[in-house]
Design an enzyme around this catalytic site. Structure first.
Site, PDB file in Angstrom:
ATOM      1  CG  HIS A 133       1.342  -2.380  -3.407  1.00 48.91           C
ATOM      2  ND1 HIS A 133       1.475  -1.620  -2.267  1.00 48.91           N
ATOM      3  CD2 HIS A 133       1.305  -3.663  -2.996  1.00 48.91           C
ATOM      4  CE1 HIS A 133       1.525  -2.423  -1.214  1.00 48.91           C
ATOM      5  NE2 HIS A 133       1.417  -3.669  -1.615  1.00 48.91           N
ATOM      6  CD  GLN A 213       5.480  -8.614  -6.036  1.00 49.02           C
ATOM      7  OE1 GLN A 213       5.949  -9.722  -6.297  1.00 49.02           O
ATOM      8  NE2 GLN A 213       4.970  -8.344  -4.852  1.00 49.02           N
ATOM      9  CE  LYS A 236       6.782  -6.881  -1.540  1.00 46.88           C
ATOM     10  NZ  LYS A 236       5.670  -7.737  -1.117  1.00 46.88           N
ATOM     11  CB  CYS A 374      -1.699  -3.766  -0.840  1.00 43.32           C
ATOM     12  SG  CYS A 374      -1.587  -4.308   0.845  1.00 43.32           S
TER      13      CYS A 374
HETATM   14  N1  PMP Z   1       4.751  -2.319  -4.564  1.00 38.76           N
HETATM   15  C1  PMP Z   1       4.435  -3.549  -4.959  1.00 38.76           C
HETATM   16  C2  PMP Z   1       4.173  -3.814  -6.408  1.00 38.76           C
HETATM   17  C3  PMP Z   1       4.362  -4.570  -4.025  1.00 38.76           C
HETATM   18  O1  PMP Z   1       4.029  -5.809  -4.404  1.00 38.76           O
HETATM   19  C4  PMP Z   1       4.618  -4.295  -2.665  1.00 38.76           C
HETATM   20  C5  PMP Z   1       4.503  -5.365  -1.602  1.00 38.76           C
HETATM   21  N2  PMP Z   1       3.419  -6.211  -1.729  1.00 38.76           N
HETATM   22  C6  PMP Z   1       4.963  -3.003  -2.312  1.00 38.76           C
HETATM   23  C7  PMP Z   1       5.021  -2.027  -3.288  1.00 38.76           C
HETATM   24  C8  PMP Z   1       5.283  -2.627  -0.902  1.00 38.76           C
HETATM   25  O2  PMP Z   1       6.427  -3.284  -0.470  1.00 38.76           O
HETATM   26  P1  PMP Z   1       6.849  -3.243   1.066  1.00 38.76           P
HETATM   27  O3  PMP Z   1       5.641  -3.655   1.842  1.00 38.76           O
HETATM   28  O4  PMP Z   1       7.971  -4.212   1.162  1.00 38.76           O
HETATM   29  O5  PMP Z   1       7.263  -1.836   1.357  1.00 38.76           O
END
Ligand code: PMP
Length: 417
Positions: A133, A213, A236, A374
């Protein structure tokens, strides 16, 4: 982890009971019952989490660690008790290893700036994977710009599985940190994190795991994984937004300088010298998200009460069902078919943009994510601009998978396929 086949798949009545814990699932969307398949973006919240927030503001709202009065003591006790519950949930050695942050993104930035930046030298390497991500790419790119370190990327194969041989080759003399995702948000791949950690540790390299995740899908035991850092977001895993956790081994935290300065993170301040607080408070400058922390612990209590095994068995069954159903739809291509997968399904439809799929599904009350998630490098790896992503949670059902498949048929009608 036990294979899910060895655990009984919960019956539909049990899943219906779980569903009834989530008030929002009774919503109608554009005249249809909500089918919420965007859990990878954020999960819905059970009543126990909503109640914990309400109870906090109705009965204990005050600032923590500061007041001598009753409410402040209550809030502080609840806030610190939540930390201890979170520590137990991930099997940390102690509550001092749990740093409250805003979420995974902030946790990774904290490690990047406080752990890595002070020790990185030009030419040092940071090892990540091709399925990360942006939150596990950009913080390291910033450190690279700041220090002259370089980013190395472990490739993935066509199924979306990590190339472990390439990982072994890339772990080198100059590797200062491995930062790897536990479960890919774009592909669903579950990485063999314990194995990757032991390979890194054999070379003296610390490991950060992006668990954003993983928390909702897998039992997470940071000591069994033996990672140095584990980052996750409350929202999440059935908790609120704006709260997350950086787990870090106590010796790592002790050695790290504070990242942000302010109230809470100090013992004493003079203009000449400031003495920092003990861990974990050294990393918690300013008034924290007190209510969020308490509600996050309530969310993890909720997951514990159901149990990781029934959740895993249900989601594995749902993933198998949905994968077979989507494979049977003409002109659908699944993106991410690794053998070890969590309940996340990314796919593309021939000649239809993912955003159009998402928009049309929304007309039928079906919430999916459409875009690059993302994880633009993942899209580039597969030569697509975007995918549609259905990501499941403990409250999803086969009937909802059927609704998704019917919805895709409607999309194909609209596009004359
Ligand atoms: N890493 C992964 C694998 C994610 O799926 C996400 C959120 N989509 C994030 C990091 C970032 O999480 P957050 O936006 O809650 O900081």
């Amino acid at each position: 982890m036990k294979p899910f086949e060895a655990v009984c798949v919960p019956d539909p009545e049990t899943v219906a009971r779980w569903r009834s814990d989530f008030p929002i699932l009774r919503e109608q969307v554009r005249g249809a019952p909500l089918v919420y398949l965007d859990n990878g973006a954020t999960t819905q919240k059970p009543s126990s989490v909503i109640d914990a927030e309400r109870a906090y503001y109705e009965h204990m709202n005050a600032n923590v660690h500061r007041g001598v009065h009753y409410l402040s003591e209550r809030a502080t006790d609840a806030y610190e008790a939540a930390r201890a519950r979170i520590a137990r949930f991930v099997n940390a050695a102690g509550a001092e290893e749990i740093v409250y942050v805003r979420g995974t993104t902030e946790a990774i930035n904290l490690v990047a700036q406080s752990y890595l930046r002070p020790l990185a030298r030009p030419g040092d390497e940071i090892l990540i994977s091709a399925m990360e991500h942006h939150s596990n790419i950009v913080p390291w790119q910033l450190v690279c710009e700041q220090t002259g370190a370089v980013l190395k990327v472990v490739p993935i194969d066509d199924s979306g599985a990590l190339d472990v041989d390439a990982y072994a080759r890339l772990l080198g003399e100059r590797t200062r940190l491995v930062s790897i995702v536990h479960v890919s948000n774009a592909l669903g791949t579950v990485n063999p994190v314990a194995r990757l950690t032991s390979m890194a540790h054999a070379r003296g390299v610390p490991v950060l795991v992006d668990g954003a995740q993983a928390m909702a899908h897998l039992p997470v035991d940071v000591r069994a994984l033996d990672c140095d850092f584990y980052a996750f977001s409350g929202h999440k895993v059935y908790g609120p937004t704006g709260i997350g956790v950086l787990y870090a081994r106590a010796d790592r935290l002790e050695a790290m300088p504070p990242w942000q300065g302010g109230g809470e993170m100090i013992r004493s301040v003079t203009f000449e010298k400031t003495v920092y607080n003990a861990i974990p408070w050294k990393f918690e400058a300013g008034t924290p998200n007190i209510c969020g922390a308490i509600a996050l612990a309530a969310a993890l209590d909720y997951v514990s009460a159901i149990g990781a095994d029934p959740i895993g068995a249900h989601e594995a069954e749902l993933l198998a069902y949905a994968t077979a159903a989507l494979r049977a739809v003409p002109q659908v291509r699944l993106i991410g078919t690794a053998r070890e997968k969590a309940a996340i399904l990314s796919f593309v439809l021939d000649r239809v943009h993912a955003h159009d799929v998402g928009t049309i599904l929304d007309h039928y009350g079906i919430a999916v994510r459409a875009g690059h998630h993302c994880a633009m490098p993942v899209m580039q790896r597969y030569g697509v601009a975007a995918t549609v992503r259905a990501s499941f949670a403990l409250y999803n059902t086969r009937a909802e998978v059927d609704a998704l498949v019917e919805g895709i048929a409607r999309v194909q009608e609209v596009f004359g396929q």
